[in-house]
Design an enzyme around this catalytic site. Structure first.
Site, PDB file in Angstrom:
ATOM      1  N   ASP A   1      -7.408  40.139  71.211  1.00 48.88           N
ATOM      2  CA  ASP A   1      -7.727  38.721  71.401  1.00 48.88           C
ATOM      3  C   ASP A   1      -7.365  37.937  70.149  1.00 48.88           C
ATOM      4  OD1 ASP A   1      -8.664  36.463  72.611  1.00 48.88           O
ATOM      5  OD2 ASP A   1     -10.773  37.044  72.600  1.00 48.88           O
TER       6      ASP A   1
ATOM      7  N   HIS B   1       1.756  35.341  70.743  1.00 50.86           N
ATOM      8  CA  HIS B   1       1.903  36.510  71.631  1.00 50.86           C
ATOM      9  C   HIS B   1       3.016  37.435  71.127  1.00 50.86           C
ATOM     10  CE1 HIS B   1      -1.098  34.958  74.195  1.00 50.86           C
ATOM     11  NE2 HIS B   1      -0.371  34.017  74.758  1.00 50.86           N
TER      12      HIS B   1
ATOM     13  N   LEU C   1       0.437  60.679  72.221  1.00 46.53           N
ATOM     14  CA  LEU C   1      -0.527  59.593  72.428  1.00 46.53           C
ATOM     15  C   LEU C   1      -0.367  59.074  73.854  1.00 46.53           C
ATOM     16  CD1 LEU C   1      -2.525  57.416  71.108  1.00 46.53           C
ATOM     17  CD2 LEU C   1      -0.506  55.972  70.926  1.00 46.53           C
TER      18      LEU C   1
HETATM   19  C1  FPP Z   1      -5.039  37.383  73.624  1.00 45.80           C
HETATM   20  O1  FPP Z   1      -4.696  36.244  72.917  1.00 45.80           O
HETATM   21  C2  FPP Z   1      -3.990  38.235  74.120  1.00 45.80           C
HETATM   22  C3  FPP Z   1      -3.489  38.289  75.393  1.00 45.80           C
HETATM   23  C4  FPP Z   1      -3.556  37.249  76.406  1.00 45.80           C
HETATM   24  C5  FPP Z   1      -2.836  39.506  75.821  1.00 45.80           C
HETATM   25  C6  FPP Z   1      -1.370  39.559  75.565  1.00 45.80           C
HETATM   26  C7  FPP Z   1      -1.113  40.516  74.510  1.00 45.80           C
HETATM   27  C8  FPP Z   1       0.041  40.629  73.868  1.00 45.80           C
HETATM   28  C9  FPP Z   1       1.223  39.777  74.147  1.00 45.80           C
HETATM   29  C10 FPP Z   1       0.142  41.674  72.843  1.00 45.80           C
HETATM   30  C11 FPP Z   1       1.172  42.688  73.186  1.00 45.80           C
HETATM   31  C12 FPP Z   1       0.943  43.434  74.428  1.00 45.80           C
HETATM   32  C13 FPP Z   1       1.906  44.109  75.097  1.00 45.80           C
HETATM   33  C14 FPP Z   1       1.556  44.975  76.262  1.00 45.80           C
HETATM   34  C15 FPP Z   1       3.322  44.021  74.723  1.00 45.80           C
HETATM   35  P1  FPP Z   1      -5.266  34.871  73.450  1.00 45.80           P
HETATM   36  O2  FPP Z   1      -4.137  34.120  74.051  1.00 45.80           O
HETATM   37  O3  FPP Z   1      -6.417  35.093  74.380  1.00 45.80           O
HETATM   38  O4  FPP Z   1      -5.763  34.219  72.103  1.00 45.80           O
HETATM   39  P2  FPP Z   1      -6.777  32.990  71.940  1.00 45.80           P
HETATM   40  O5  FPP Z   1      -8.090  33.444  72.519  1.00 45.80           O
HETATM   41  O6  FPP Z   1      -6.823  32.797  70.469  1.00 45.80           O
HETATM   42  O7  FPP Z   1      -6.180  31.826  72.671  1.00 45.80           O
END
Ligand code: FPP
Length: 243
Positions: free
Chosen positions: A25, A42, A136
């Site tokens: 997060d 992201h 893993l």
């Molecule tokens: C949270 O940040 C993260 C996500 C919505 C998930 C997406 C994760 C990634 C892109 C990392 C890599 C994963 C893979 C599988 C390649 P948020 O947008 O909720 O952050 P905020 O709460 O600060 O807005």
């Protein structure tokens, strides 16, 4: 080129959690802090995943489960959802080779129906490519929700004609997407939020919960080490008492 030596961490006094689960997060807030668009956060989050996978392999974690996209994330603006799907597709096209070389076995938790067919194909190809690897297990919760997973399991059990007296916790677990895998020992949530957000709600019943203020792109190898140290300071009683 500047040789970059990684800090060494002594893990010998510690029990390494077999299964680490992470709610990644804070990508959006990480980007906002830098005046960047959310998509940049992201992207930084995806880069960090690579670092954390390597750190898990190095530290001897056997299973890493990450919450990549929840069933609720479809409610984000369409442009953000599209951006996330683009990142997942790129990771599955490009970074999968490096993951494969590191001995990572990819598993998917969630529902692929309703996902763009070309992305579905990339997921299936990646699962097939890495299925024999055993350093893993990387479980990617993608289009995943804990309640939906439980409903899916119940539907499957009814379809299999199971009688109420057949049901045990072990049998129930075998109908979940994590069938055959041990439950998570620790659930990390980055960015200081204190919610479980429908993540592994059955499997994490006795997991140690570790919230950390670090945003996901900043949750590095040292942060993972700190999580392992904190895990070792917990006393896991599983509902019992200590002598
Ligand atoms: C949270 O940040 C993260 C996500 C919505 C998930 C997406 C994760 C990634 C892109 C990392 C890599 C994963 C893979 C599988 C390649 P948020 O947008 O909720 O952050 P905020 O709460 O600060 O807005």
């Amino acid at each position: 080129m500047i040789a970059h030596r990684q800090q060494s961490f002594d893990l010998t006094p510690y029990t390494i959690p077999t299964h680490v689960a992470i709610i990644m997060d804070g990508n959006g807030r990480w980007a906002r802090q830098r005046g960047l668009p959310r998509q940049a956060g992201h992207r930084a989050g995806a880069e960090n995943l690579r670092r954390i996978v390597s750190a898990c392999v190095e530290f001897g974690v056997k299973i890493l489960t990450i919450y990549a996209f929840s069933t609720e994330n479809w409610g984000r603006p369409e442009s953000e959802v599209r951006g996330l799907m683009k990142i997942f597709a790129r990771v599955l096209d490009q970074e999968i080779h490096d993951l494969h070389a590191q001995g990572v076995c990819l598993h998917h938790l969630g529902d692929l129906t309703g996902i763009d067919p070309s992305l579905q194909a990339k997921v299936r190809r990646a699962l097939e490519m890495t299925k024999e690897n055993d350093r893993l297990i990387l479980n990617v919760a993608f289009n995943y929700g804990g309640r939906a997973e439980i409903l899916h399991a119940v539907r499957q059990m009814l379809a299999d004609g199971l009688a109420p007296e057949d049901l045990t916790e072990g049998l129930f677990s075998s109908y979940l997407f994590t069938a055959g895998l041990p439950d998570p020992d620790i659930v990390v949530r980055t960015s200081g939020e204190l919610r479980i957000s429908n993540f592994l709600i059955w499997q994490a019943a006795y997991a140690e919960y570790y919230p950390t203020p670090a945003f996901w792109p900043d949750f590095d190898r040292e942060e993972l080490y700190k999580a392992i140290v904190a895990y070792n300071q917990r006393e896991r009683r599983f509902g019992m008492v200590t002598e």
